[in-house]
Design a protein around this motif. Structure first.
Motif, PDB file in Angstrom:
ATOM      1  N   ASP A 147      -1.493   5.542  -3.813  1.00 27.24           N
ATOM      2  CA  ASP A 147      -1.192   4.207  -4.326  1.00 27.24           C
ATOM      3  C   ASP A 147       0.101   4.244  -5.127  1.00 27.24           C
ATOM      4  OD1 ASP A 147      -3.509   3.230  -3.206  1.00 27.24           O
ATOM      5  OD2 ASP A 147      -4.659   3.219  -5.079  1.00 27.24           O
ATOM      6  N   ARG A 148       0.856   3.150  -5.071  1.00 27.41           N
ATOM      7  CA  ARG A 148       2.112   3.070  -5.819  1.00 27.41           C
ATOM      8  C   ARG A 148       2.023   1.920  -6.828  1.00 27.41           C
ATOM      9  NH1 ARG A 148       3.436   5.835  -1.434  1.00 27.41           N
ATOM     10  NH2 ARG A 148       5.233   7.247  -1.509  1.00 27.41           N
ATOM     11  N   ASN A 183      -0.825   0.987   1.381  1.00 25.86           N
ATOM     12  CA  ASN A 183      -0.501   0.656   2.777  1.00 25.86           C
ATOM     13  C   ASN A 183       0.208  -0.694   2.881  1.00 25.86           C
ATOM     14  OD1 ASN A 183      -1.797   3.051   3.634  1.00 25.86           O
ATOM     15  ND2 ASN A 183      -3.775   2.002   3.688  1.00 25.86           N
ATOM     16  N   GLU A 184       1.176  -0.905   1.972  1.00 27.65           N
ATOM     17  CA  GLU A 184       2.006  -2.118   1.919  1.00 27.65           C
ATOM     18  C   GLU A 184       1.239  -3.372   1.506  1.00 27.65           C
ATOM     19  OE1 GLU A 184       5.241  -1.827   2.078  1.00 27.65           O
ATOM     20  OE2 GLU A 184       4.877   0.301   2.412  1.00 27.65           O
ATOM     21  N   GLN A 185      -0.024  -3.240   1.154  1.00 24.38           N
ATOM     22  CA  GLN A 185      -0.811  -4.387   0.688  1.00 24.38           C
ATOM     23  C   GLN A 185      -0.844  -4.393  -0.843  1.00 24.38           C
ATOM     24  OE1 GLN A 185      -4.835  -4.543   2.112  1.00 24.38           O
ATOM     25  NE2 GLN A 185      -5.344  -6.400   0.950  1.00 24.38           N
TER      26      GLN A 185
END
Length: 337
Positions: A147-148, A183-185
């Protein structure tokens, strides 16, 4: 004769089976000294007569044979799993953490070398990467490795240090809101500030972080570390990069190895396995070895390196360094002699 073959076959099978049984330990041993020029390529970089080299330690899960061998060889070390992996950390998570530490190391090395050589450098910040999660802490329920995080309580942070400083000012029972991408979400979650299971006086949410950033440079640079992990090559990366950026060859025709993490400000930090790295460097015929001095404390990496070099009767010159500038000044002094 048949009984002999049967017994031999049974013995081979038993040995094979025992070799697959893993013990709750890791065994480390001397690795190799690897030249950095093929790994690091600065666009239109200058050539060097000598070489800068990183040194490695080989590590693997222990079986009965590697464990017994390590008991007999003073340069093979045995570590319980808990001394290598964090609480609740899997092998895969440990490997990923080491690879990200290597990425951090490369970025800091680039920063130090380009700054010293007065070359342009720019950063693109992409958030804060979650490297591991501590079991029993609030983050375990909602976050995942990878996670970012890029906002806390609506505030944007560029570095993990800024995040840690902000959270450290909170008290047990307070709540913070994290905004992160998976995941870009984009996702948002509240987390309670809680005491750490193994250190109740310290509070947090239970995550280990690293800054996720991209470094842009002029001239451009490529560093191919493949599966090498950990931060310990930082100092040697910075020296190799700097030497390709400047016209003067600071190797003085010598084979130079060393170890030590490096920060953006050029500070060199302690690493593990230095005695094994001394063995690896000596076998490769290294002339000079840089070792973290840690401000001269009695059990510094430098003193460990000196003791190891003495044991194997190495003729390498072991040089203590606290900063990148210390290493650079030593190499420049060789050119003056």
């Amino acid at each position: 004769m048949n009984k002999f073959y049967i017994r031999s076959f049974i013995l081979i099978v038993v040995i094979a089976l025992l070799s697959f049984i893993q013990l709750p330990y890791y065994v480390t041993k001397p690795g190799m000294a690897q030249e950095l020029r093929p790994i690091i390529q600065v666009e239109d970089g200058f050539n060097e007569e000598g070489s800068f080299m990183l040194t490695t330690v080989r590590m693997g899960k222990a079986n009965i044979f590697t464990y017994l061998w390590a008991k007999m060889d003073e340069f093979h070390m045995i570590y319980p799993v808990k001394d290598i992996r964090r609480s609740g950390e899997s092998d895969e998570e440990y490997t990923n953490r080491q690879l990200y530490l290597m990425e951090d190391s490369k970025e800091s090395a680039i920063t130090v070398a380009y700054s010293e050589a007065e070359k342009p450098i720019n950063y693109i910040y992409r958030g804060i990467y979650v490297m591991s999660i501590i079991r029993g802490m609030p983050a375990e329920e909602v976050l995942k490795i990878g996670d970012r995080i890029y906002k806390v309580d609506g505030l944007e942070f560029q570095t993990s240090d800024e995040f840690i400083e902000y959270v450290s000012e909170k008290s047990e029972g307070e709540e913070i809101e994290l905004t992160f991408k998976r995941n870009e979400q984009e996702m948002t979650t509240p987390l309670l500030i809680s005491p750490f299971p193994d250190n109740p006086e310290k509070v947090g949410v239970g995550i280990a972080l690293t800054t996720d950033r991209e470094v842009e440079t002029t001239p451009s640079i490529m560093i191919d570390t493949e599966k090498i992990g950990g931060p310990s090559a930082g100092l040697m990366f910075s020296l190799e990069i700097y030497n390709q950026l400047v016209e003067k060859d600071i190797t003085n025709g010598l084979d130079i190895a060393g170890t030590g993490s490096i920060k953006d400000n050029g500070e060199v930090g302690r690493i593990g396995g230095i005695s094994q790295k001394i063995v690896a460097a000596d076998k490769s015929g290294v002339d000079v070895f840089f070792a973290p001095n840690e401000q001269g404390i009695p059990n510094s990496n430098y003193n460990e390196a000196l003791a190891a070099a003495k044991k194997i009767k190495s003729e390498m010159k072991i040089v203590p360094v606290d900063t990148f500038d210390d290493a650079l000044e030593y190499l420049e002094s060789l050119n003056d002699n």
